[in-house]
Design an enzyme around this catalytic site. Structure first.
Site, PDB file in Angstrom:
ATOM      1  N   SER A 124     -13.150  -3.806  -0.377  1.00  9.76           N
ATOM      2  CA  SER A 124     -14.028  -2.994  -1.230  1.00  9.76           C
ATOM      3  C   SER A 124     -15.493  -3.279  -0.896  1.00  9.76           C
ATOM      4  O   SER A 124     -16.301  -3.562  -1.777  1.00  9.76           O
ATOM      5  CB  SER A 124     -13.756  -3.267  -2.711  1.00  9.76           C
ATOM      6  N   PRO A 125     -15.863  -3.205   0.390  1.00  9.01           N
ATOM      7  CA  PRO A 125     -17.223  -3.591   0.796  1.00  9.01           C
ATOM      8  C   PRO A 125     -18.308  -2.632   0.340  1.00  9.01           C
ATOM      9  O   PRO A 125     -19.494  -2.968   0.457  1.00  9.01           O
ATOM     10  CB  PRO A 125     -17.129  -3.612   2.329  1.00  9.01           C
ATOM     11  N   LEU A 126     -17.924  -1.480  -0.185  1.00 13.06           N
ATOM     12  CA  LEU A 126     -18.922  -0.499  -0.609  1.00 13.06           C
ATOM     13  C   LEU A 126     -19.077  -0.469  -2.124  1.00 13.06           C
ATOM     14  O   LEU A 126     -19.594   0.498  -2.683  1.00 13.06           O
ATOM     15  CB  LEU A 126     -18.551   0.890  -0.082  1.00 13.06           C
ATOM     16  N   GLY A 127     -18.651  -1.530  -2.805  1.00  6.04           N
ATOM     17  CA  GLY A 127     -18.830  -1.605  -4.246  1.00  6.04           C
ATOM     18  C   GLY A 127     -20.290  -1.451  -4.638  1.00  6.04           C
ATOM     19  O   GLY A 127     -21.178  -2.075  -4.060  1.00  6.04           O
ATOM     20  N   TYR A 184       0.848  -1.184   0.000  1.00  6.70           N
ATOM     21  CA  TYR A 184       0.000   0.000   0.000  1.00  6.70           C
ATOM     22  C   TYR A 184       0.891   1.244   0.000  1.00  6.70           C
ATOM     23  O   TYR A 184       1.240   1.800   1.043  1.00  6.70           O
ATOM     24  CB  TYR A 184      -0.942   0.003   1.198  1.00  6.70           C
ATOM     25  N   HIS A 190      -1.514 -12.000   0.179  1.00 10.19           N
ATOM     26  CA  HIS A 190      -2.332 -11.005  -0.508  1.00 10.19           C
ATOM     27  C   HIS A 190      -3.074 -11.549  -1.721  1.00 10.19           C
ATOM     28  O   HIS A 190      -4.230 -11.178  -1.976  1.00 10.19           O
ATOM     29  CB  HIS A 190      -1.436  -9.832  -0.919  1.00 10.19           C
TER      30      HIS A 190
END
Length: 294
Positions: free
Chosen positions: A208-211, A53, A128
Site C-alpha cells: 500500500s505504498p500510495l497511502g 489474493y 503473510h
C-alpha cells in the site's frame, strides 16, 4: 528502469502488486493479463502475489494462477522475473481476512503455491502475517524447513515488528531476504523496521505504498486522500502524477526500498514504473520528509 537487489538478485526498483487483479471488483482476465504484460514491457521484474489474493470462497490461488497464465502468454523473455508469493492468510469469501500461520499449513500452502506458479522452487516466499495463536519462532521455523527442502529459494516476512525481524533473522540467517510492511506517505510507523531491514541487508517492500495518495485495496483505505498535499503540489510542478512523486519519495528513503504498488489497468502500472527514473531534488525531498500529507 532502475534496478535494486533482493539477496543479490537484481529486480526492478518498482514492482507490481498483483492483488487488485483478483480481489473484489477485479478486472476481467483480458485486462488483468494486459496489466501484467504492460508491467513487463515497462521493465518490471518483481511481481508480488499471495495464495489469499482472491474474491470468492473456493478460489484459493486465483492470483497465482492468473500470474502464471499471464507470464506464459507473454511474448518476451520472463526468465528474469521474480515472483514473490505469500502464505499464512485466508479469505472465507465474506470480504474478511483470516490468519493461519500454523507450520504444517504453511508448508502445504507453499507446495501448493509452487504448483500453481508452475515452478520447482518459489523464488521468494513470504509469511503473510504473524499469527497470535502460533509462536512466532514456530511459524518462521516452517520457512526454515521450506528452505532446507528446496521448496523455496528465499524467505520473507510481512506485517512485522523490529523484534520479529530480529528473531526471524536469527532463525533464517541468509535465507531471510525481505520484509514487507505497510509504508507510505500517510503511514510511516514502519520507519524502525525500514532502518533495521537496511542494516541487515534485507529488501524492504512497502505494501500500500500510495497511502494518502490513492486508496488501498487491502484492509480498507490506508488513510485519507487529498488533492492538497505536498506530493500533489510537487507533482503539479513536475507535470507528473502524485503517485509517481510518492513512489520516488519512497525510493529515496533507503536503497533497500522496492515499492510494490497495486494496479488493475495497464496505464496505472506504466505510470508507476516511470517513478523509478524520477529524481527528486534535495529541497523537494526535505519538503516531503518534513511535512506528512494531510
Amino acid at each position: 528502469m532502475e534496478y535494486r537487489s533482493i539477496a543479490g538478485t537484481p529486480v526492478s526498483a518498482i514492482g507490481l502488486g498483483a492483488m487488485p487483479l483478483s480481489i473484489e471488483n477485479r478486472p476481467d482476465e483480458t485486462r488483468a493479463v494486459a496489466t501484467v504484460h504492460a508491467a513487463l514491457d515497462a521493465g518490471v521484474t518483481l511481481i508480488d502475489t499471495a495464495d489469499s489474493y482472491h474474491w470468492h470462497a473456493g478460489e484459493v490461488g486465483h492470483n497465482e494462477l492468473l500470474i502464471a497464465r499471464a507470464l506464459s502468454r507473454y511474448g518476451g523473455d520472463t526468465s528474469g522475473v521474480l515472483i514473490a508469493t505469500k502464505g499464512g492468510r485466508g479469505r472465507p469469501g465474506d470480504g474478511s481476512w483470516t490468519v493461519d500461520a500454523d507450520p504444517a499449513r504453511l508448508k502445504r500452502a507453499a507446495e501448493a503455491s509452487a504448483k500453481r506458479l508452475g515452478v520447482e522452487a518459489i523464488g521468494l516466499y513470504q509469511l503473510h502475517k504473524p499469527d497470535g495463536a502460533i509462536p512466532w519462532a514456530e511459524s518462521v521455523g516452517a520457512l526454515r524447513e521450506l528452505l532446507d527442502a528446496g521448496t523455496i529459494r528465499a524467505a520473507g516476512i510481512s506485517n512485522v515488528t523490529t523484534g520479529q525481524i530480529s528473531q526471524a533473522h536469527q532463525i533464517l540467517g541468509e535465507g531471510l531476504v525481505s520484509v514487507q510492511n505497510e509504508y507510505s506517505p500517510a503511514v510511516r510507523d514502519s520507519e524502525p523496521a525500514l532502518r533495521l531491514s537496511t542494516l541487515l541487508g534485507l529488501a524492504f517492500l512497502p505494501w500500500s505504498p500510495l497511502g494518502g495518495i490513492s486508496r488501498s485495496s487491502l484492509d480498507g483505505p490506508s488513510g485519507p486522500t487529498s488533492a492538497g498535499t505536498a506530493f500533489h503540489h510537487i507533482a503539479a510542478d513536475r507535470e507528473v502524477s502524485p503517485q509517481q512523486i510518492a513512489l520516488a519519495w519512497l525510493l529515496s528513503r533507503s536503497p533497500a526500498v522496492i515499492p510494490v504498488p497495486g494496479a488493475s489497468r495497464p496505464a496505472s502500472v506504466r505510470d508507476s514504473a516511470r517513478a523509478a527514473d524520477l529524481e527528486l531534488s534535495p529541497a523537494e525531498l526535505a519538503r516531503l520528509d518534513d511535512v506528512p500529507p494531510g
